[in-house]
Scaffold this motif. Structure first.
Motif, PDB file in Angstrom:
ATOM      1  N   LEU A   1      11.068  -3.752   1.564  1.00  0.00           N
ATOM      2  CA  LEU A   1       9.982  -4.786   1.768  1.00  0.00           C
ATOM      3  C   LEU A   1       8.882  -4.166   2.668  1.00  0.00           C
ATOM      4  N   TYR A   2       9.202  -3.030   3.485  1.00  0.00           N
ATOM      5  CA  TYR A   2       8.025  -2.482   4.231  1.00  0.00           C
ATOM      6  C   TYR A   2       7.032  -1.901   3.292  1.00  0.00           C
ATOM      7  N   LEU A   3       7.301  -1.344   2.178  1.00  0.00           N
ATOM      8  CA  LEU A   3       6.324  -0.767   1.330  1.00  0.00           C
ATOM      9  C   LEU A   3       5.623  -1.722   0.665  1.00  0.00           C
ATOM     10  N   GLU A   4       6.323  -3.005   0.233  1.00  0.00           N
ATOM     11  CA  GLU A   4       5.540  -4.114  -0.446  1.00  0.00           C
ATOM     12  C   GLU A   4       4.754  -4.735   0.538  1.00  0.00           C
ATOM     13  N   SER A   5       5.071  -4.747   1.829  1.00  0.00           N
ATOM     14  CA  SER A   5       4.185  -5.529   2.609  1.00  0.00           C
ATOM     15  C   SER A   5       2.837  -4.444   3.111  1.00  0.00           C
ATOM     16  N   LEU A   6       2.958  -3.456   3.042  1.00  0.00           N
ATOM     17  CA  LEU A   6       1.703  -2.610   3.233  1.00  0.00           C
ATOM     18  C   LEU A   6       0.970  -2.595   1.801  1.00  0.00           C
ATOM     19  N   LYS A   7       1.702  -2.588   0.755  1.00  0.00           N
ATOM     20  CA  LYS A   7       0.679  -2.727  -0.638  1.00  0.00           C
ATOM     21  C   LYS A   7       0.064  -4.245  -0.297  1.00  0.00           C
ATOM     22  N   ARG A   8       0.842  -5.372  -0.127  1.00  0.00           N
ATOM     23  CA  ARG A   8       0.130  -6.434  -0.033  1.00  0.00           C
ATOM     24  C   ARG A   8      -1.015  -6.510   0.949  1.00  0.00           C
ATOM     25  N   THR A   9      -0.779  -5.941   2.152  1.00  0.00           N
ATOM     26  CA  THR A   9      -1.613  -6.140   3.191  1.00  0.00           C
ATOM     27  C   THR A   9      -2.979  -5.095   2.797  1.00  0.00           C
ATOM     28  N   ALA A  10      -2.741  -4.260   2.151  1.00  0.00           N
ATOM     29  CA  ALA A  10      -4.097  -3.701   1.768  1.00  0.00           C
ATOM     30  C   ALA A  10      -4.901  -4.384   0.351  1.00  0.00           C
ATOM     31  N   GLU A  11      -3.897  -5.222  -0.307  1.00  0.00           N
ATOM     32  CA  GLU A  11      -4.959  -5.977  -1.418  1.00  0.00           C
ATOM     33  C   GLU A  11      -5.568  -7.484  -0.855  1.00  0.00           C
ATOM     34  N   PHE A  12      -4.958  -7.683   0.258  1.00  0.00           N
ATOM     35  CA  PHE A  12      -5.272  -8.999   0.729  1.00  0.00           C
ATOM     36  C   PHE A  12      -6.156  -8.932   1.954  1.00  0.00           C
ATOM     37  N   ARG A  13      -6.956  -7.942   2.266  1.00  0.00           N
ATOM     38  CA  ARG A  13      -7.959  -7.611   3.415  1.00  0.00           C
ATOM     39  C   ARG A  13      -9.102  -8.290   2.673  1.00  0.00           C
ATOM     40  N   ASP A  14      -9.938  -9.202   3.540  1.00  0.00           N
ATOM     41  CA  ASP A  14     -11.167  -9.403   3.058  1.00  0.00           C
ATOM     42  C   ASP A  14     -12.406  -8.516   3.307  1.00  0.00           C
ATOM     43  N   VAL A  15     -13.724  -8.850   3.100  1.00  0.00           N
ATOM     44  CA  VAL A  15     -14.503  -8.097   3.241  1.00  0.00           C
ATOM     45  C   VAL A  15     -14.678  -7.415   4.505  1.00  0.00           C
ATOM     46  N   ASN A  16     -14.576  -8.375   5.701  1.00  0.00           N
ATOM     47  CA  ASN A  16     -14.744  -7.881   6.987  1.00  0.00           C
ATOM     48  C   ASN A  16     -13.439  -6.903   7.437  1.00  0.00           C
ATOM     49  N   ASP A  17     -12.757  -6.613   6.500  1.00  0.00           N
ATOM     50  CA  ASP A  17     -11.450  -6.051   6.841  1.00  0.00           C
ATOM     51  C   ASP A  17     -10.345  -6.740   7.545  1.00  0.00           C
ATOM     52  N   MET A  18     -10.497  -8.219   7.465  1.00  0.00           N
ATOM     53  CA  MET A  18      -9.511  -8.794   8.164  1.00  0.00           C
ATOM     54  C   MET A  18      -8.380  -9.328   7.235  1.00  0.00           C
ATOM     55  N   LEU A  19      -7.052  -9.698   7.679  1.00  0.00           N
ATOM     56  CA  LEU A  19      -6.232  -9.825   6.644  1.00  0.00           C
ATOM     57  C   LEU A  19      -6.015 -11.302   6.849  1.00  0.00           C
ATOM     58  N   ASN A  20      -5.922 -11.933   5.589  1.00  0.00           N
ATOM     59  CA  ASN A  20      -5.813 -13.340   5.336  1.00  0.00           C
ATOM     60  C   ASN A  20      -4.224 -13.586   5.487  1.00  0.00           C
ATOM     61  N   ASN A  21      -3.870 -14.218   6.486  1.00  0.00           N
ATOM     62  CA  ASN A  21      -2.280 -14.574   6.992  1.00  0.00           C
ATOM     63  C   ASN A  21      -1.707 -15.706   6.220  1.00  0.00           C
ATOM     64  N   SER A  22      -2.662 -16.237   5.289  1.00  0.00           N
ATOM     65  CA  SER A  22      -2.039 -17.393   4.567  1.00  0.00           C
ATOM     66  C   SER A  22      -1.244 -16.951   3.284  1.00  0.00           C
ATOM     67  N   ASP A  23      -1.112 -15.652   2.864  1.00  0.00           N
ATOM     68  CA  ASP A  23      -0.489 -15.168   1.884  1.00  0.00           C
ATOM     69  C   ASP A  23       1.163 -15.655   2.024  1.00  0.00           C
ATOM     70  N   PHE A  24       1.551 -16.590   1.193  1.00  0.00           N
ATOM     71  CA  PHE A  24       2.825 -16.971   1.386  1.00  0.00           C
ATOM     72  C   PHE A  24       3.905 -15.769   1.220  1.00  0.00           C
ATOM     73  N   VAL A  25       3.702 -14.904   0.030  1.00  0.00           N
ATOM     74  CA  VAL A  25       4.514 -14.010  -0.165  1.00  0.00           C
ATOM     75  C   VAL A  25       4.653 -12.844   0.902  1.00  0.00           C
ATOM     76  N   LEU A  26       3.482 -12.643   1.684  1.00  0.00           N
ATOM     77  CA  LEU A  26       3.662 -11.551   2.699  1.00  0.00           C
ATOM     78  C   LEU A  26       4.279 -12.218   3.772  1.00  0.00           C
ATOM     79  N   ASN A  27       3.958 -13.327   4.102  1.00  0.00           N
ATOM     80  CA  ASN A  27       4.567 -13.940   5.286  1.00  0.00           C
ATOM     81  C   ASN A  27       6.016 -13.972   4.964  1.00  0.00           C
TER      82      ASN A  27
END
Length: 128
Positions: free
Chosen positions: A66-92
């Motif tokens: 789960l930790y590795l998957e969260s790292l992967k998804r966090t890297a994938e879902f950062r926006d242009v300003n390097d901010m994380l979009n916290n609306s990702d259901f799977v990541l939450n």
């Protein structure tokens, strides 16, 4: 190897003992994690009560995945300003399950007499 810390040189051992030490160390390196079973207390704990070790091993494996998957998804879902979009259901969901596992491990360790209550400390210990 650090030459200044060469215990074999510092002890001035004979060739026979030197060869035995080198052979023992080589065997241990080849054996890998199984070398821990050479330690009597750990071996007795595993043989005497395998269920807690198996339970912990499963929890650790799930936590790692789960930790590795969260790292992967966090890297994938950062926006242009390097901010994380916290609306990702799977990541939450992953974060929620990570916390559930850590709470479960904390409860079990408290029942067995451990006094660590901080989830971050438990997480660090399990993932090291």
């Amino acid at each position: 190897m650090i030459p200044e810390r060469n215990l074999m040189e510092a002890c001035d051992i004979n060739n026979k003992l030197h060869r035995k030490w080198v052979a023992d160390i080589t065997d241990m390196l080849e054996e890998g994690p199984g070398v821990v079973l050479r330690l009597e207390k750990i071996r007795k704990a595993i043989v005497g009560s395998p269920e807690p070790m198996l339970w912990y091993s499963k929890k650790r494996m799930e936590l790692e995945m789960l930790y590795l998957e969260s790292l992967k998804r966090t890297a994938e879902f950062r926006d242009v300003n390097d901010m994380l979009n916290n609306s990702d259901f799977v990541l939450n969901s992953i974060r929620f399950r990570l916390e559930e596992i850590l709470i479960e491990v904390r409860q079990r360790t408290i029942q067995e007499g451990c006094s660590v209550h901080d989830l971050e400390c438990i997480s660090n210990a399990m993932l090291m």
